[in-house]
Design a protein around this motif. Structure first.
Motif, short mmCIF file in Angstrom:
data_model
loop_
_atom_site.label_atom_id
_atom_site.label_comp_id
_atom_site.label_asym_id
_atom_site.label_seq_id
_atom_site.Cartn_x
_atom_site.Cartn_y
_atom_site.Cartn_z
N UNK A 245 0.81 -1.22 0.00
CA UNK A 245 0.00 0.00 0.00
C UNK A 245 0.85 1.26 0.00
N UNK A 246 2.14 1.15 -0.29
CA UNK A 246 3.02 2.32 -0.32
C UNK A 246 2.54 3.28 -1.41
N UNK A 247 2.28 4.51 -1.04
CA UNK A 247 1.86 5.53 -2.00
C UNK A 247 0.39 5.52 -2.35
N UNK A 248 -0.41 4.65 -1.72
CA UNK A 248 -1.83 4.58 -2.07
C UNK A 248 -2.56 5.87 -1.73
N UNK A 249 -2.31 6.40 -0.52
CA UNK A 249 -2.98 7.65 -0.14
C UNK A 249 -2.55 8.82 -1.00
N UNK A 250 -1.28 8.86 -1.39
CA UNK A 250 -0.79 9.93 -2.26
C UNK A 250 -1.44 9.83 -3.63
N UNK A 251 -1.60 8.60 -4.12
CA UNK A 251 -2.27 8.39 -5.40
C UNK A 251 -3.71 8.87 -5.33
N UNK A 252 -4.39 8.51 -4.25
CA UNK A 252 -5.79 8.93 -4.08
C UNK A 252 -5.89 10.45 -4.16
N UNK A 253 -4.99 11.14 -3.46
CA UNK A 253 -5.05 12.60 -3.45
C UNK A 253 -4.78 13.19 -4.83
N UNK A 282 -16.00 11.32 -8.31
CA UNK A 282 -14.66 11.78 -7.92
C UNK A 282 -13.97 10.75 -7.03
N UNK A 283 -14.69 10.26 -6.01
CA UNK A 283 -14.10 9.30 -5.09
C UNK A 283 -13.81 7.97 -5.77
N UNK A 284 -14.68 7.57 -6.68
CA UNK A 284 -14.47 6.31 -7.40
C UNK A 284 -13.23 6.39 -8.29
N UNK A 285 -13.07 7.52 -8.97
CA UNK A 285 -11.88 7.73 -9.80
C UNK A 285 -10.62 7.65 -8.95
N UNK A 286 -10.63 8.32 -7.81
CA UNK A 286 -9.46 8.31 -6.92
C UNK A 286 -9.20 6.91 -6.37
N UNK A 287 -10.25 6.19 -6.02
CA UNK A 287 -10.09 4.83 -5.50
C UNK A 287 -9.53 3.89 -6.55
N UNK A 288 -9.97 4.03 -7.80
CA UNK A 288 -9.42 3.20 -8.87
C UNK A 288 -7.93 3.45 -9.04
N UNK A 289 -7.52 4.71 -8.98
CA UNK A 289 -6.11 5.03 -9.12
C UNK A 289 -5.30 4.42 -7.98
N UNK A 290 -5.80 4.55 -6.75
CA UNK A 290 -5.10 3.99 -5.60
C UNK A 290 -4.99 2.48 -5.69
N UNK A 291 -6.01 1.82 -6.21
CA UNK A 291 -5.99 0.37 -6.35
C UNK A 291 -4.88 -0.06 -7.31
N UNK A 292 -4.65 0.72 -8.37
CA UNK A 292 -3.57 0.40 -9.30
C UNK A 292 -2.23 0.47 -8.60
N UNK A 293 -2.01 1.52 -7.81
CA UNK A 293 -0.75 1.63 -7.08
C UNK A 293 -0.57 0.46 -6.12
#
Length: 307
Positions: A245-253, A282-293
């Motif tokens: 999960x390294x960088x997941x929160x940064x990706x979400x933001x 907006x939240x779904x888009x951010x969550x999808x990005x974080x899932x990729x990371x």
């Protein structure tokens, strides 16, 4: 243009044992540094504001910013070492950090550096330990004071107790930032540290009602909650093959800021008026990005084409 403010460092992973120790894998990192790279990969104009070493590690950080087309005109090179963050991963891929950064380059940002900021900047992101350690914290607070009435201010506390173990210091900075922040993104884990006797839902609702235009609480694999003065909703997590999960929160933001920019919502007034369907998107888009990371090792954030 976005300006991301804070630390750039090297994340150091153990890459296997040797006969006499470990092989180490050092990777570019730092929470604000990751947000800057994430915005650039999502095709947003962005500059980084922070201090880096004149040594070979600082040169590597600068090379990475330039390769990703992050503006470096506001980067300050100083004669100080690059902070190292030793990253350990548990069986679930959740990281723990040990920081070696006392006197590091990322802390040596003085108010004189504010003159280097691009005049085209209209949105600023702040976060992590450079908001609580000096002298850089005083410089960043001066920037928040200067920009809060004319630019968007985004903030993610991103608590690192190995750097500043005094939780009262983190709470003090968060309370100072609340009336000056337009987008607050904070993890459920950080809230449990800061306010163990209060529910995240209560805090999110209070902060939105008291003037923060958009409050988002991330919940790891369980998704995210969001509040405006008019709305409250939750989105589920996006399934992924978890590596770490390294960088997941940064990706979400970075992805959340990208969605707001692409959908004409990158202002306090626009965020206050977000309808539930747009906020969910907006939240779904951010969550999808974080899932990729999370499906990749380390803070390897997605590009726009990945989404």
């Amino acid at each position: 243009m976005f300006v991301v403010c804070g630390e750039a460092l090297m994340d150091v992973f153990a890459a296997g044992e040797t006969g006499t120790g470990f092989t180490l894998d050092a990777r570019i990192g730092g929470s604000p540094f990751n947000v800057a790279l994430g915005l650039a990969r999502l095709a947003q104009p962005v500059s980084f504001f922070g201090g880096v070493s004149r040594g070979f590690l600082g040169e590597r950080l600068l090379a990475a910013l330039r390769a990703e087309r992050v503006g470096t005109g506001s980067v300050i090179e100083v004669d100080a070492p690059t902070t190292l963050g030793l990253v350990g991963l548990d069986a679930r891929g959740v990281p723990s950090y040990s920081f070696y950064g006392h006197g590091g380059a990322d802390r040596q940002l003085t108010p004189a550096a504010l003159s280097r900021l691009p005049p085209s900047a209209r949105a600023f992101h702040f976060g992590s330990y450079t908001m609580v350690v000096e002298p850089v914290a005083a410089t960043l607070r001066a920037l928040v004071e200067r920009e809060q009435t004319r630019s968007l201010i985004a903030y993610d506390p991103n608590i690192r107790l190995n750097v500043e173990p005094d939780l009262s210091r983190w709470r003090e900075v968060l309370q100072w930032m609340l009336p000056r922040t337009h987008l607050l993104k904070v993890s459920e884990e950080d809230l449990a540290l800061l306010y163990p006797d209060q529910s995240p839902q209560t805090l999110g609702a209070q902060w939105a009602q008291h003037g923060v235009p958009l409050v988002v609480i991330t919940r790891g694999g369980d998704g995210a909650w969001a509040w405006t003065a008019q709305a409250h909703l939750a989105v589920p997590g996006v399934p992924t093959t978890l590596v770490d999960t390294v960088g997941a929160g940064d990706t979400f933001q970075a992805a959340l800021l990208t969605w707001l920019a692409e959908n004409d919502a990158l202002s306090p007034a626009a965020m206050r008026e977000l309808r539930s369907d747009r906020l969910t998107a907006a939240l779904t888009f951010a969550s999808r990005a974080a899932a990729i990371t999370c499906s990749r090792r380390g803070a390897d954030l997605p590009h726009r084409t990945d989404l």
